[in-house]
Write an enzyme that holds these catalytic residues in place. Structure first.
Site, PDB file in Angstrom:
ATOM      1  N   ASP A 102       0.844  -1.211   0.000  1.00 54.76           N
ATOM      2  CA  ASP A 102       0.000   0.000   0.000  1.00 54.76           C
ATOM      3  C   ASP A 102       0.876   1.256   0.000  1.00 54.76           C
ATOM      4  OD1 ASP A 102      -0.765   0.335   3.579  1.00 54.76           O
ATOM      5  OD2 ASP A 102       0.980  -0.508   2.580  1.00 54.76           O
TER       6      ASP A 102
ATOM      7  N   ASP B 184       6.775   0.995   1.819  1.00 57.35           N
ATOM      8  CA  ASP B 184       6.511   0.024   0.751  1.00 57.35           C
ATOM      9  C   ASP B 184       7.384   0.350  -0.465  1.00 57.35           C
ATOM     10  OD1 ASP B 184       3.843   0.811   2.187  1.00 57.35           O
ATOM     11  OD2 ASP B 184       3.475  -1.225   1.481  1.00 57.35           O
TER      12      ASP B 184
ATOM     13  N   ASN C  96      -2.490   2.485   3.676  1.00 57.86           N
ATOM     14  CA  ASN C  96      -1.959   3.830   3.954  1.00 57.86           C
ATOM     15  C   ASN C  96      -2.854   4.908   3.327  1.00 57.86           C
ATOM     16  OD1 ASN C  96       0.355   3.210   5.464  1.00 57.86           O
ATOM     17  ND2 ASN C  96       1.418   2.580   3.599  1.00 57.86           N
TER      18      ASN C  96
ATOM     19  N   THR D  43       3.261  -6.133   2.221  1.00 60.08           N
ATOM     20  CA  THR D  43       3.703  -5.015   3.065  1.00 60.08           C
ATOM     21  C   THR D  43       2.561  -4.054   3.386  1.00 60.08           C
ATOM     22  OG1 THR D  43       4.386  -3.753   1.107  1.00 60.08           O
ATOM     23  CG2 THR D  43       6.070  -5.102   2.199  1.00 60.08           C
TER      24      THR D  43
ATOM     25  N   PHE E 216      -0.683  -1.433  12.438  1.00 63.09           N
ATOM     26  CA  PHE E 216      -1.612  -0.893  11.428  1.00 63.09           C
ATOM     27  C   PHE E 216      -2.057  -1.942  10.409  1.00 63.09           C
ATOM     28  CE2 PHE E 216      -3.600   2.415   9.018  1.00 63.09           C
ATOM     29  CZ  PHE E 216      -3.386   2.114   7.677  1.00 63.09           C
ATOM     30  N   ASN E 217      -1.124  -2.633   9.755  1.00 67.19           N
ATOM     31  CA  ASN E 217      -1.500  -3.549   8.671  1.00 67.19           C
ATOM     32  C   ASN E 217      -2.481  -4.623   9.138  1.00 67.19           C
ATOM     33  OD1 ASN E 217       0.054  -2.257   6.761  1.00 67.19           O
ATOM     34  ND2 ASN E 217       1.812  -3.636   6.997  1.00 67.19           N
TER      35      ASN E 217
ATOM     36  N   HIS F 299       9.930  -0.446   8.216  1.00 63.75           N
ATOM     37  CA  HIS F 299       9.000  -1.558   8.414  1.00 63.75           C
ATOM     38  C   HIS F 299       9.003  -2.506   7.202  1.00 63.75           C
ATOM     39  CE1 HIS F 299       7.443   0.525  11.924  1.00 63.75           C
ATOM     40  NE2 HIS F 299       7.064   1.562  11.207  1.00 63.75           N
ATOM     41  N   ASP F 300       8.519  -2.017   6.073  1.00 69.05           N
ATOM     42  CA  ASP F 300       8.318  -2.886   4.912  1.00 69.05           C
ATOM     43  C   ASP F 300       9.615  -3.433   4.312  1.00 69.05           C
ATOM     44  OD1 ASP F 300       5.515  -0.848   3.853  1.00 69.05           O
ATOM     45  OD2 ASP F 300       5.609  -2.542   5.232  1.00 69.05           O
TER      46      ASP F 300
END
Ligand code: RIB
Ligand code: CA
Length: 316
Positions: free
Chosen positions: A14, A19, A43, A127, A168-169, A241-242
């Protein structure tokens, strides 16, 4: 270095600054045969993340099929993160307009087509919210065994970042995450436990900025933008993160990984979206996820910086 066979992957995300950096890393690493890109709502809206995906693929020269994913989570209402990624979902530097359109087919159909046609089993690099992957597993159970594993950014065994319990994801689509974690497909989980340690520091931004290639010129600005929010809440750098979900496939040796049985909480007032690890095997279930717990941050940063430099030598 032996000429290793490339890992066939689908990038599902996203974009989203992190990402986009994950995709920059994947494409330049030379370790993957990227079969397709599919977009998730997370996102930002699916329209914005799809537009962003096409722009990122154009920027890095990744001309593969791109397909728009599910417009909303399986059961819950959409959630976006403009406070982190901006109204566009990828605020910051100007990006090229897409050089090509998204596929007429949707993400689930594109996933099915490339997985069915792949000679080797395919790894899904997820991701964003896992809506597309869950929908694919529901629609095409006959193809489940053609998936090598799912390398995903999401969750946190010990903490959340959108609520105290949920990352979040997973929180955006906990029902999708539950389907994926209960599917039996091997999972490599990059949760907040590791991603909040995978920090790119301002001094690393400058190393990327000094490369002065068409992609590094954009990436250092993405990092600066992404860091703006995180600095305001006390981070020393931009948490990648991703990119962890990609880097762990390329260099597992810089990470600490342990297998646990992880359950997804899909309801509740306080813990909806939590990824609950069975630390002591109390559930009687065998582990369903290889969970990444730690990373050598300097090695991570150096590898990311070195890989981005590839765009100055030759476009992959
Ligand atoms: O919690 C971090 C995750 O949420 C990352 O994937 C980021 O892109 C956002 O989607
Ligand atoms: Ca993401």
């Amino acid at each position: 270095m032996p000429n290793r066979k490339k890992i066939p992957i689908i990038l599902d995300g996203d974009p989203g600054h992190d990402d986009a950096i994950a995709w920059v890393l994947a494409h330049a690493s030379g370790r993957f045969h990227i079969l397709a890109v599919t977009t998730a709502a997370g996102n930002q809206t699916i329209e914005k993340t799809t537009y962003n995906a096409l722009r990122v693929c154009t920027l890095i020269g990744l001309h593969v099929p791109v397909a728009k994913g599910c417009r909303k989570p399986l059961l819950t209402e959409p959630m976006n993160a403009p406070s982190v990624h901006g109204e566009s979902g990828l605020d910051g530097p100007a990006l090229p307009e897409p050089a090509f359109d998204a596929q007429p087919e949707g993400a689930v159909e594109l996933m099915a087509r490339v997985i069915r046609n792949s000679e080797d089993k395919v790894t899904i690099v997820s991701t964003g919210p896992m809506t597309n992957t869950a929908a694919f597993l529901l629609a095409h159970p006959e193809l489940k065994d053609r998936i090598e594993r799912i390398s995903m950014m999401g969750g946190g065994l010990a903490l959340g970042n959108w609520t105290p319990a949920a990352e979040f994801n997973i929180l955006v689509d906990p029902d999708a995450a539950k389907i994926v974690f209960e599917s039996g497909v091997p999972i490599l989980m990059a949760g907040l436990d590791v991603t909040e340690k995978a920090l790119i520091l301002p001094e690393d931004f400058e190393r990327i900025r000094a490369q002065h290639n068409p992609v590094s010129d954009i990436v250092w600005q993405w990092l600066e933008f992404f860091y703006r929010f995180h600095r305001s809440i006390g981070y020393a750098g931009a948490p990648m993160h991703d990119p962890c979900a990609v880097m762990a496939l390329i260099h597992p040796e810089i990470f600490t990984i342990r297998d646990y049985y992880v359950q997804i909480e899909t309801c509740g007032d306080y813990c909806k979206g939590a990824t609950v690890p069975d630390w002591y095997g109390l559930s009687g279930h065998v582990p369903n996820a290889s969970c990444i717990l730690d990373v050598d941050r300097k090695a991570f940063a150096d590898l990311l910086v070195e890989t981005i430099a590839v765009y100055g030598e030759k476009m992959p």
